[in-house]
Design a protein around this motif. Structure first.
Motif, PDB file in Angstrom:
ATOM      1  N   VAL A 164       0.840  -1.206   0.000  1.00  0.00           N
ATOM      2  CA  VAL A 164       0.000   0.000   0.000  1.00  0.00           C
ATOM      3  C   VAL A 164       0.868   1.247   0.000  1.00  0.00           C
ATOM      4  N   SER A 165       0.264   2.373  -0.438  1.00  0.00           N
ATOM      5  CA  SER A 165       0.970   3.662  -0.415  1.00  0.00           C
ATOM      6  C   SER A 165      -0.014   4.801  -0.609  1.00  0.00           C
ATOM      7  N   CYS A 166       0.475   6.023  -0.393  1.00  0.00           N
ATOM      8  CA  CYS A 166      -0.181   7.265  -0.802  1.00  0.00           C
ATOM      9  C   CYS A 166      -1.567   7.451  -0.180  1.00  0.00           C
ATOM     10  N   GLN A 167      -1.561   7.927   1.076  1.00  0.00           N
ATOM     11  CA  GLN A 167      -2.777   8.013   1.860  1.00  0.00           C
ATOM     12  C   GLN A 167      -3.231   9.466   2.032  1.00  0.00           C
ATOM     13  N   ALA A 168      -3.622  10.120   0.951  1.00  0.00           N
ATOM     14  CA  ALA A 168      -4.173  11.468   1.051  1.00  0.00           C
ATOM     15  C   ALA A 168      -5.593  11.354   1.605  1.00  0.00           C
ATOM     16  N   TRP A 169      -5.711  11.426   2.920  1.00  0.00           N
ATOM     17  CA  TRP A 169      -6.981  11.228   3.628  1.00  0.00           C
ATOM     18  C   TRP A 169      -8.091  12.107   3.056  1.00  0.00           C
ATOM     19  N   TYR A 170      -7.752  13.318   2.704  1.00  0.00           N
ATOM     20  CA  TYR A 170      -8.748  14.292   2.255  1.00  0.00           C
ATOM     21  C   TYR A 170      -9.287  13.989   0.861  1.00  0.00           C
ATOM     22  N   HIS A 171      -8.651  13.104   0.122  1.00  0.00           N
ATOM     23  CA  HIS A 171      -9.106  12.789  -1.237  1.00  0.00           C
ATOM     24  C   HIS A 171     -10.115  11.650  -1.285  1.00  0.00           C
ATOM     25  N   GLY A 172     -10.338  10.967  -0.171  1.00  0.00           N
ATOM     26  CA  GLY A 172     -11.325   9.894  -0.215  1.00  0.00           C
ATOM     27  C   GLY A 172     -11.213   8.960   0.970  1.00  0.00           C
ATOM     28  N   ILE A 411       3.079   6.593  -7.651  1.00  0.00           N
ATOM     29  CA  ILE A 411       2.495   7.172  -8.865  1.00  0.00           C
ATOM     30  C   ILE A 411       0.976   7.132  -8.900  1.00  0.00           C
ATOM     31  N   HIS A 412       0.318   6.561  -7.883  1.00  0.00           N
ATOM     32  CA  HIS A 412      -1.151   6.496  -7.796  1.00  0.00           C
ATOM     33  C   HIS A 412      -1.754   5.648  -8.910  1.00  0.00           C
ATOM     34  N   LYS A 413      -1.005   4.685  -9.397  1.00  0.00           N
ATOM     35  CA  LYS A 413      -1.475   3.767 -10.448  1.00  0.00           C
ATOM     36  C   LYS A 413      -0.997   2.354 -10.105  1.00  0.00           C
ATOM     37  N   HIS A 414      -1.802   1.367 -10.459  1.00  0.00           N
ATOM     38  CA  HIS A 414      -1.340  -0.016 -10.454  1.00  0.00           C
ATOM     39  C   HIS A 414      -0.499  -0.242 -11.704  1.00  0.00           C
ATOM     40  N   VAL A 415       0.700  -0.768 -11.533  1.00  0.00           N
ATOM     41  CA  VAL A 415       1.554  -1.130 -12.663  1.00  0.00           C
ATOM     42  C   VAL A 415       2.259  -2.439 -12.343  1.00  0.00           C
ATOM     43  N   ALA A 416       2.297  -3.332 -13.311  1.00  0.00           N
ATOM     44  CA  ALA A 416       3.092  -4.548 -13.222  1.00  0.00           C
ATOM     45  C   ALA A 416       4.073  -4.533 -14.389  1.00  0.00           C
ATOM     46  N   ALA A 417       5.363  -4.656 -14.098  1.00  0.00           N
ATOM     47  CA  ALA A 417       6.375  -4.517 -15.143  1.00  0.00           C
ATOM     48  C   ALA A 417       7.487  -5.535 -14.956  1.00  0.00           C
ATOM     49  N   GLU A 418       8.101  -5.917 -16.057  1.00  0.00           N
ATOM     50  CA  GLU A 418       9.298  -6.745 -16.034  1.00  0.00           C
ATOM     51  C   GLU A 418      10.519  -5.848 -16.148  1.00  0.00           C
ATOM     52  N   LEU A 419      11.529  -6.113 -15.344  1.00  0.00           N
ATOM     53  CA  LEU A 419      12.728  -5.280 -15.295  1.00  0.00           C
ATOM     54  C   LEU A 419      13.799  -5.871 -16.212  1.00  0.00           C
ATOM     55  N   LYS A 420      14.211  -5.086 -17.186  1.00  0.00           N
ATOM     56  CA  LYS A 420      15.184  -5.543 -18.180  1.00  0.00           C
ATOM     57  C   LYS A 420      16.608  -5.311 -17.667  1.00  0.00           C
ATOM     58  N   GLN A 421      17.499  -6.194 -18.031  1.00  0.00           N
ATOM     59  CA  GLN A 421      18.889  -6.029 -17.650  1.00  0.00           C
ATOM     60  C   GLN A 421      19.464  -4.743 -18.240  1.00  0.00           C
ATOM     61  N   ASP A 422      18.977  -4.368 -19.419  1.00  0.00           N
ATOM     62  CA  ASP A 422      19.391  -3.116 -20.055  1.00  0.00           C
ATOM     63  C   ASP A 422      18.159  -2.534 -20.745  1.00  0.00           C
ATOM     64  N   SER A 442      -5.060   8.945  -2.652  1.00  0.00           N
ATOM     65  CA  SER A 442      -4.557  10.115  -3.374  1.00  0.00           C
ATOM     66  C   SER A 442      -5.087  10.176  -4.801  1.00  0.00           C
ATOM     67  N   ASP A 443      -5.546  11.342  -5.203  1.00  0.00           N
ATOM     68  CA  ASP A 443      -6.159  11.618  -6.511  1.00  0.00           C
ATOM     69  C   ASP A 443      -7.595  11.143  -6.618  1.00  0.00           C
ATOM     70  N   GLY A 444      -8.237  10.858  -5.495  1.00  0.00           N
ATOM     71  CA  GLY A 444      -9.660  10.542  -5.519  1.00  0.00           C
ATOM     72  C   GLY A 444      -9.982   9.255  -6.243  1.00  0.00           C
ATOM     73  N   ASP A 445     -11.170   9.196  -6.831  1.00  0.00           N
ATOM     74  CA  ASP A 445     -11.656   7.948  -7.431  1.00  0.00           C
ATOM     75  C   ASP A 445     -10.726   7.396  -8.502  1.00  0.00           C
ATOM     76  N   GLY A 446     -10.158   8.272  -9.325  1.00  0.00           N
ATOM     77  CA  GLY A 446      -9.323   7.812 -10.419  1.00  0.00           C
ATOM     78  C   GLY A 446     -10.138   7.167 -11.523  1.00  0.00           C
ATOM     79  N   ALA A 447      -9.436   6.623 -12.508  1.00  0.00           N
ATOM     80  CA  ALA A 447     -10.075   5.951 -13.635  1.00  0.00           C
ATOM     81  C   ALA A 447      -9.136   4.868 -14.141  1.00  0.00           C
ATOM     82  N   GLN A 448      -9.714   3.861 -14.791  1.00  0.00           N
ATOM     83  CA  GLN A 448      -8.902   2.740 -15.253  1.00  0.00           C
ATOM     84  C   GLN A 448      -7.827   3.206 -16.224  1.00  0.00           C
TER      85      GLN A 448
END
Length: 517
Positions: A164-172, A411-422, A442-448
């Motif tokens: 978990v991360s980014c807990q802007a209480w006032y945004h939601g 970044i307030h987004k779900h991201v899944a990434a593979e890390l390249k050696q280069d 943080s950033d309220g409801d957001g969107a997909q």
């Protein structure tokens, strides 16, 4: 104590540089004798209005945490407590009813540390479930739960944690925490930065419907009292309290625990360094006061040590990285950005994580980082994109380890990434994966999808992107890592939104890739 922290002095006879918190005060907040002088507790109010927590997990124990605050939103930052010490008893038991108490002790909640206590519990059995509570006079705290880590050399069948991360209480509302606390399998929660936000809360950014705050919250926080008050606001949320009571928490910070985009000892908003050093010092102190942290994390003025690690038997090694305090300034030119000597972690922390990765006996090697490692765009200089030489050194260390995984937020987004050696060569081998959790609020409801979706998904190594709120649940076994990216459709209106699965990935042991289910 981690080997990275061994260079720090623990001679707490010195003042913290902020006045009043001596070695004796610190020690009594961890373990106090029965004879320690204390005042009677307040006669009214819930002393445990900020909940309880555990952290710093080990095979033989944990650190427990509580901060007494019968009036959590008192604007002087003392939570309605008198400016004198109060005795706090704690108990650890095998059962929820505390018929089998196995460890107990006392600590002094003192005004120098916002009436917080951090007792360290030792001598417990590895891989065992325990329950804990605090007692002050006739009042008893809620009951918390933790499981000690497996013994060194053991190979548990599984281990699950929330990211978990980014807990802007006032945004939601903290709906994601409500669902995380209810997860059937959960051994740990990993917070990867922005536990609080320093911005003033005003009508324009108060999107949490049904909520209100006093004018004291309308200014950007700068003082120790203001940081304490902001933690009180965040920690008064019942869903966050439920997560902390359910499992131990481990934490790293990013920038908003102090100020947006600060780097090292410097403000991003031209606050003179000598003034900003005081702001860092009070922010780090409030962080310690409000987190279940061991003594090594206690700040010395504007310096604090949160880099640490622990092993879950031979199944997993966790390394908690500080990507804010030791980094070089953001680059002013392209030539500076790609300079070989630039660092995100600092030389000592780079050496520490390299040793931990290369020497690890664990199947899985997980690193909690405050900012995204995956290469996205050269103009994202606040992330590892601004430190490509340092990133390359990290990737080379990861390539020499077993099943490396980076855990990130920011970044307030779900991201899944593979890390390249280069990353400059898309055909280069994949050395690990990165799981980026979206924000809690943080950033309220957001969107997909949003205006940044294309920036991320244009890379073949980015396998998922979702801009809604939520958390990531990860289950580790010797054979695989299963990552569930959960979202909630809304958070601004109320906390009733159901959780929905955004994506699920399996990473086979020995194969650094993301296989979408």
């Amino acid at each position: 104590m981690s080997d990275f922290a061994e260079r720090l002095t623990l001679d707490r006879r010195q003042l913290l540089g902020l006045g009043g918190a001596t070695a004796t005060a610190i020690a009594l907040g961890i373990n106090a004798p029965e004879s320690a002088a204390a005042a009677p507790p307040p006669r009214s109010g819930d002393l445990f209005g900020l909940g309880i927590a555990s952290g710093a997990p080990r095979p033989d124990g944990v650190v427990l945490w509580a901060r007494l605050a019968p009036e959590p939103l008192a604007e002087d930052g003392h939570g309605g407590m008198p400016l004198r010490p109060v005795s706090v008893r704690w108990q650890v038991a095998r059962d929820h009813q505390f018929r089998q108490v196995v460890r107990s002790g006392q600590a002094l909640a003192q005004p120098e540390l916002a009436h917080s206590v951090h007792p360290r519990v030792e001598g417990l059995e590895p891989g065992t479930e325990y329950f804990y509570r605090f007692l002050v006079g006739p009042q008893s705290s809620p009951v918390g739960r933790f499981r000690t880590l497996p013994a060194a050399g053991d190979s548990p069948a599984s281990f699950s944690f929330g990211l978990v991360s980014c807990q802007a209480w006032y945004h939601g509302h903290f709906t994601a925490h409500k669902h995380l606390a209810a997860e059937e399998e959960l051994d740990l929660v990993v917070f990867v930065g922005d536990y609080i936000y320093e911005y003033g809360i005003m009508e324009a950014n108060l999107w949490r419907q049904g909520a209100s705050v006093s004018p004291a919250h309308a200014v950007e926080i700068e003082t120790l009292e203001q940081y304490r008050l902001r933690y009180s606001l965040i920690k008064s949320d019942p869903h966050l309290q439920a997560v902390h009571a359910r499992v131990p928490a481990v934490v790293v910070w990013d920038d908003h625990e102090v100020q947006n985009n600060y780097v090292g000892s410097s403000s991003a908003y031209n606050v003179p360094d000598e003034l900003f050093a005081h702001r860092i010092a009070v922010a780090y102190r409030a962080f310690y006061e409000n987190m279940p942290l061991d003594i090594e994390a206690l700040p010395e003025g504007p310096a604090a040590q949160i880099t640490t690690g622990f092993d879950v038997g031979r199944l997993a090694r966790f390394s908690m990285l500080d990507t804010r305090q030791y980094r070089d300034p953001e680059p002013a030119t392209a030539a500076e950005q790609f300079a070989e000597g630039r660092t995100m972690l600092g030389a000592a922390q780079e050496e520490w994580i390299e040793r931990r990765l290369v020497s690890s006996p664990a199947v899985w090697n997980l690193m909690a980082s405050g900012v995204v490692v995956t290469a996205i765009s050269d103009d994202r200089t606040d992330m590892w994109d601004g430190y490509p030489a340092a990133r390359q050194r990290l990737l080379e260390s990861m390539a020499r380890s077993s099943n490396p995984v980076v855990l990130t937020g920011d970044i307030h987004k779900h991201v899944a990434a593979e890390l390249k050696q280069d990353f400059a060569d898309p055909s280069s081998p994949t050395v690990g994966v990165e799981l980026v959790c979206t924000s809690i609020a943080s950033d309220g409801d957001g969107a997909q999808t949003d205006g940044f979706t294309r920036d991320w998904t244009r890379h073949d190594y980015v396998h998922h992107y979702d801009g809604r709120r939520g958390y990531v649940h990860v289950r580790l076994t010797p054979q695989e890592m299963v990552s569930n990216f959960w979202i909630v459709p809304w958070i601004e209106a109320d906390d009733t939104a159901p959780k929905k699965l955004s994506a699920r990935f399996t990473t086979p042991a020995g194969q650094p890739r993301l296989v979408q289910d």
